[in-house]
Design an enzyme around this catalytic site. Structure first.
Site, PDB file in Angstrom:
ATOM      1  N   GLU A  54      35.695  39.668  40.517  1.00 27.50           N
ATOM      2  CA  GLU A  54      36.665  39.751  40.232  1.00 27.50           C
ATOM      3  C   GLU A  54      37.616  40.217  41.176  1.00 27.50           C
ATOM      4  OE1 GLU A  54      38.268  39.295  37.457  1.00 27.50           O
ATOM      5  OE2 GLU A  54      37.185  38.871  36.179  1.00 27.50           O
ATOM      6  N   ASN A  65      40.491  39.935  43.943  1.00 33.52           N
ATOM      7  CA  ASN A  65      41.300  40.759  44.229  1.00 33.52           C
ATOM      8  C   ASN A  65      41.243  40.801  45.353  1.00 33.52           C
ATOM      9  OD1 ASN A  65      42.096  41.697  41.660  1.00 33.52           O
ATOM     10  ND2 ASN A  65      40.954  43.633  41.143  1.00 33.52           N
ATOM     11  N   ARG A  80      48.140  35.437  36.455  1.00 31.10           N
ATOM     12  CA  ARG A  80      46.531  36.203  37.092  1.00 31.10           C
ATOM     13  C   ARG A  80      47.019  37.273  35.580  1.00 31.10           C
ATOM     14  NH1 ARG A  80      43.506  34.090  39.175  1.00 31.10           N
ATOM     15  NH2 ARG A  80      42.653  36.519  40.135  1.00 31.10           N
TER      16      ARG A  80
END
Lengths: 110, 150
Positions: free
Chosen positions: B52, B56, B110
């Site tokens: 994650e 990002n 997303r």
């Protein structure tokens, strides 16, 4: 990641194998949408039983396909038995929208 | 001289902000953490959290442009600290970015769950960011497997 599709009546069965992250989900999205729209299909069953990794990008992929199915009055179902994948599906709130089954046959029966 | 702590270990990884490196980064951190004798669940937690944070950095930090992502991991007794850093555009409003389901890029499908996943799977999460300088995500997790054996 490997992706195979099979069409049974108006169900498109998508089997995902390997790891579903941001990198692989973009590729999966293109393949699924192409088949789904080109063949004018209604419902999608995502078979995640052979996935060994999924992060929130996978959740985004499922949400996007959910919207596509809704727009056609179709439905999307998930087949998954991996507790780590089910955990992230549950955390994302996705299971309020999409049902999860142990087998493809159960998903077709609904 | 600094006192040597035998239960301390450290690694640093630097790579280009390419999405194909997401799996590379999480597998490296998981392999490093394996010396803490983690359970399958603990390994799955840190792989997901690293994935994650790196995602990002690539999508939001560099907005698919080229930059460097730095991942550092430190083991201290049975605790693993992970830092994921980018030198990209930074986050204007960290609190908003951390809200579940919030995404600055809805067109990219997303889910907006990245920080929520990191928070849930790790014991501690801290985000430092400066606009046009970059973002640093710091996460920690205590592994229960070692303490169980004692």
């Amino acid at each position: 990641m490997q992706l195979t599709t099979e069409i049974r009546k108006d169900y498109m069965i998508v089997k995902l194998k390997g790891e579903l992250d941001h990198h692989t989900s973009e590729e999966a999205r293109k393949k699924i949408d192409k088949q789904y729209f080109n063949n004018n299909l209604l419902n999608i069953i995502l078979d995640l039983r052979e996935l060994n990794f999924m992060d929130s990008s996978g959740v985004g992929l499922i949400m996007g396909r959910y919207k596509n199915c809704m727009n056609r009055n179709g439905k999307i179902s998930i087949v998954s038995t991996n507790p780590y994948i089910n955990r992230i599906l549950k955390m994302s709130g996705l299971l309020k929208l999409v049902k999860i089954y142990d087998t493809i046959e159960e998903a077709i029966r609904g | 001289m600094v006192e040597k702590n035998n239960n301390r270990n450290y690694m640093k990884l630097e790579f280009l902000s390419k999405s194909s490196n997401e799996s590379f980064a999480r597998v490296v951190v998981a392999a490093f953490a394996s010396q803490l004798d983690p359970t399958i669940e603990e390994l799955s937690d840190i792989k997901t959290a690293v994935s994650e944070a790196v995602t990002n950095a690539i999508i939001h930090g560099y907005e698919y442009g080229e930059g460097l992502v730095v991942v550092e991991a430190t083991i201290e007794d049975n605790r693993l600290d992970i830092v994921v850093e980018d030198f990209g555009k930074g986050i204007e409003d960290i609190n908003k970015a951390m809200e579940p389901f919030y995404t600055s890029k809805p067109d990219l499908e997303r889910s907006g769950m990245g920080f929520t996943v990191m928070e849930t799977f790790m014991d501690k999460l801290e985000v430092e960011s400066e606009v046009n300088k970059g973002t640093k995500v710091k996460m920690s997790k205590v592994f229960k497997s070692l303490s169980r054996k004692e």
